[in-house]
Design a protein around this motif. Structure first.
Motif, short mmCIF file in Angstrom:
data_model
loop_
_atom_site.label_atom_id
_atom_site.label_comp_id
_atom_site.label_asym_id
_atom_site.label_seq_id
_atom_site.Cartn_x
_atom_site.Cartn_y
_atom_site.Cartn_z
N VAL A 15 0.81 -1.22 0.00
CA VAL A 15 0.00 0.00 0.00
C VAL A 15 0.85 1.27 0.00
O VAL A 15 0.53 2.24 -0.69
N PRO A 57 -4.44 -1.85 4.49
CA PRO A 57 -3.24 -1.45 5.20
C PRO A 57 -3.02 -2.27 6.47
O PRO A 57 -3.90 -3.00 6.91
N PHE A 113 -2.60 2.04 9.13
CA PHE A 113 -1.21 1.76 8.79
C PHE A 113 -0.47 1.29 10.04
O PHE A 113 -0.85 1.62 11.14
N PHE A 160 1.78 12.70 4.72
CA PHE A 160 2.46 11.42 4.49
C PHE A 160 3.49 11.53 3.38
O PHE A 160 4.55 10.91 3.43
N ILE A 167 6.76 5.67 8.31
CA ILE A 167 6.75 4.21 8.25
C ILE A 167 6.26 3.74 9.61
O ILE A 167 7.05 3.45 10.52
N CYS A 168 4.94 3.69 9.78
CA CYS A 168 4.35 3.43 11.09
C CYS A 168 4.91 2.15 11.73
O CYS A 168 5.09 2.09 12.94
N GLN A 222 -1.67 8.95 12.61
CA GLN A 222 -2.07 7.59 12.21
C GLN A 222 -3.57 7.39 12.49
O GLN A 222 -4.30 6.85 11.65
N GLN A 248 -6.79 6.88 9.70
CA GLN A 248 -7.77 5.80 9.81
C GLN A 248 -9.19 6.36 9.88
O GLN A 248 -10.07 5.98 9.12
N VAL A 256 -8.21 7.34 5.06
CA VAL A 256 -7.05 7.34 4.16
C VAL A 256 -6.45 5.94 4.19
O VAL A 256 -5.70 5.59 5.09
N ASP A 257 -6.81 5.10 3.19
CA ASP A 257 -6.28 3.73 3.21
C ASP A 257 -5.14 3.56 2.21
O ASP A 257 -4.55 2.49 2.11
N HIS A 258 -4.82 4.60 1.46
CA HIS A 258 -3.64 4.62 0.60
C HIS A 258 -3.38 6.06 0.22
O HIS A 258 -4.18 6.94 0.56
N ASN A 259 -2.27 6.31 -0.45
CA ASN A 259 -1.92 7.68 -0.78
C ASN A 259 -1.92 7.88 -2.30
O ASN A 259 -1.21 7.19 -3.02
N GLU A 260 -2.73 8.82 -2.76
CA GLU A 260 -2.79 9.11 -4.20
C GLU A 260 -1.60 9.96 -4.64
O GLU A 260 -1.30 10.04 -5.82
N TYR A 279 5.27 9.91 -2.90
CA TYR A 279 6.09 10.20 -1.73
C TYR A 279 7.35 10.95 -2.16
O TYR A 279 7.93 10.63 -3.19
N HIS A 317 10.15 11.20 -0.28
CA HIS A 317 11.34 10.52 0.25
C HIS A 317 12.47 11.48 0.54
O HIS A 317 13.60 11.31 0.11
N GLN A 335 15.25 13.19 2.84
CA GLN A 335 16.05 12.68 3.94
C GLN A 335 16.21 13.79 4.96
O GLN A 335 16.97 14.73 4.75
#
Ligand code: SF4
Ligand code: SF4
Ligand code: FES
Lengths: 176, 234
Positions: free
Chosen positions: A88, A145, A175, B93, B99-100, B112, B116, B120-124, B127, B129, B131
């Motif tokens: 996911v 998730p 998540f 996110f 990274i829960c 988090q 829920q 939000v069950d995924h991200n459109e 990311y 990334h 650092q």
């Protein structure tokens, strides 16, 4: 009644989602009456069938093999399910993304190795520059998730699918 | 004090004129998501999760800093709002590294939980990334900027409650980050009293105690209103 065909695949993940799937315990027996597992790390079949009703995907898309596989599977699956945080979101495998692939490989196979360091080339697929969620490569129908998603959640998903409903997990699954 | 009468989601209500929409909603168990708001700290309207609709106006307003008006009709859960709220979470996110599964706050995190709760069950969104640094120079505490949502709760509690003003915000836009003193390592800070209030109010796994491993960092947000009441009644 003919059984619904199911498949599971394991891309870049730790197999924890598959373990959680097996954790549904006695529900596995009910499931055995209703579905046929036609392709999975848990069964022997080497080739993905022509058309599968439901495929559960564990893991992110990280290497050339994942990338090819997921596209093939999408074309041959009716309902594609991203199972678990790696599929996911990219999750833990995606923690290499802030670095270049060369740096990652160097770290793993040279820097931290004392005896005969070498980078494996034969029989291993090439890493892609970024680890990405499944839905960034192919359309996904249901997101589950969790790291891993609980057995109860997986059971709920499967029950809903077998009843012909699209599971709505938006406020029950989280998540992590 | 004068009172105002108004509606929230078709419920007829009245409240004191300086009450905010959020206060009234909470009193009546109407859910409005919040992230930067924390009972006991001054509201800043930073995160935009509490946006609500006012009938007759196309502008969305943050419920935590908007006072009730006579005749106002507030909508707290329209499809438009749900969409924007999910988008805010997705942007958070995308911008951080959440990274829960390996986070000290897994299972006890406001972000988090909101993901829920808001579906939000995924991200459109892709990311980024980025650092971002981790500062573990303090002898008891650490900050992981990858998990920071820039709510400024730490900044406010340190200034308003502890009176130390160790924390502040530096830069703009995507480069914004919270800093200690004049961007010195936290461990070198001369103003930090090591009271740990910032740790407790931080909604995510950004601020944590060093002794905590994955999922062990449980925060006590409730100490604040208690502290405030005790001070006021002294
Ligand atoms: S801060 Fe919260 S949302 Fe972010 S990784 Fe940790 S538990 Fe997950
Ligand atoms: S460190 Fe925590 S409290 Fe401070 S701004 Fe970031 S998320 Fe908010
Ligand atoms: S809670 Fe209102 S803007 Fe953050």
């Amino acid at each position: 009644m003919s059984k619904a065909t199911f498949a599971t695949v394991w891309l870049d993940g730790c197999s924890g989602c598959h373990m959680s799937f097996l954790d549904i315990d006695e529900f596995l027996l009910d499931l055995a009456d209703k579905i046929e597992l036609v392709y999975s790390p848990l069964v022997d079949n080497k080739d993905f069938p022509e058309m599968v009703e439901v495929t559960l995907v564990e893991g992110a898309v990280s290497n050339a093999d994942d990338y090819e596989k997921i596209q093939y599977i999408r074309q041959h699956t009716r309902t594609l399910i991203s199972l678990g945080d790696c599929a996911v979101t990219g999750n833990v495998p995606s923690m290499r993304n802030p670095f270049f692939v060369d740096e990652v490989i160097d770290r793993a196979y040279n820097e931290n190795v004392t005896i005969n360091p070498q980078v494996p080339h034969i029989g291993v697929p090439e890493l892609r520059p970024w680890v990405v969620p499944v839905h960034t490569i192919v359309p996904v129908d249901v997101y589950v998730p969790g790291c891993p998603p609980s057995a109860a959640l997986i059971k709920h998903v499967l029950t809903e699918l077998l009843e012909g409903r699209k599971p709505d997990l938006s406020d029950i699954a989280r998540f992590g | 004090m004068s009172f105002k009468t108004f509606k929230i989601d078709d419920m007829d209500l009245s409240a004191a004129e300086d009450d905010t929409i959020l206060q009234v909603a909470r009193e009546h168990d109407i859910f409005i998501p919040t992230l930067c708001f924390l009972e006991g700290l001054s509201p800043v309207g930073a995160c935009r999760l509490c946006l609500v609709e006012i009938k007759g106006s196309s502008k969305l307003v943050p419920a935590c800093v908007t006072q009730v008006q006579e005749g106002m009709e507030v909508l707290t859960n329209s499809e438009r709002l749900q969409k924007y709220r999910r988008m805010v979470i997705e942007m958070l996110f995308s911008e951080g590294n959440h990274i829960c599964a390996v986070c000290v706050s897994n299972g006890h995190c406001d972000l988090q939980y909101l993901a829920q709760r808001l579906g939000v069950d995924h991200n459109e969104l892709p990311y980024l990334h980025q650092q971002k640094p981790v500062d573990a120079s303090h002898y008891r505490f650490a900050i992981d900027h990858n998990r920071c949502v820039l709510c400024t709760r730490c900044v406010r509690v340190c200034d308003e409650i502890e009176g130390a003003h160790t924390w502040d915000v530096m830069s703009h836009g995507i480069d914004s980050q919270v800093i200690t003193d004049l961007m010195q390592p936290w461990g070198d800070s001369e103003t930090c009293t090591s009271c740990g209030k910032c740790i407790q109010v931080c909604p995510t796994g950004a601020l944590f105690k060093k002794s905590k491993a994955v999922a062990e960092m449980v925060k006590e947000h409730e100490f604040l209103p208690y502290l405030k009441t005790m001070r006021e009644t002294k």
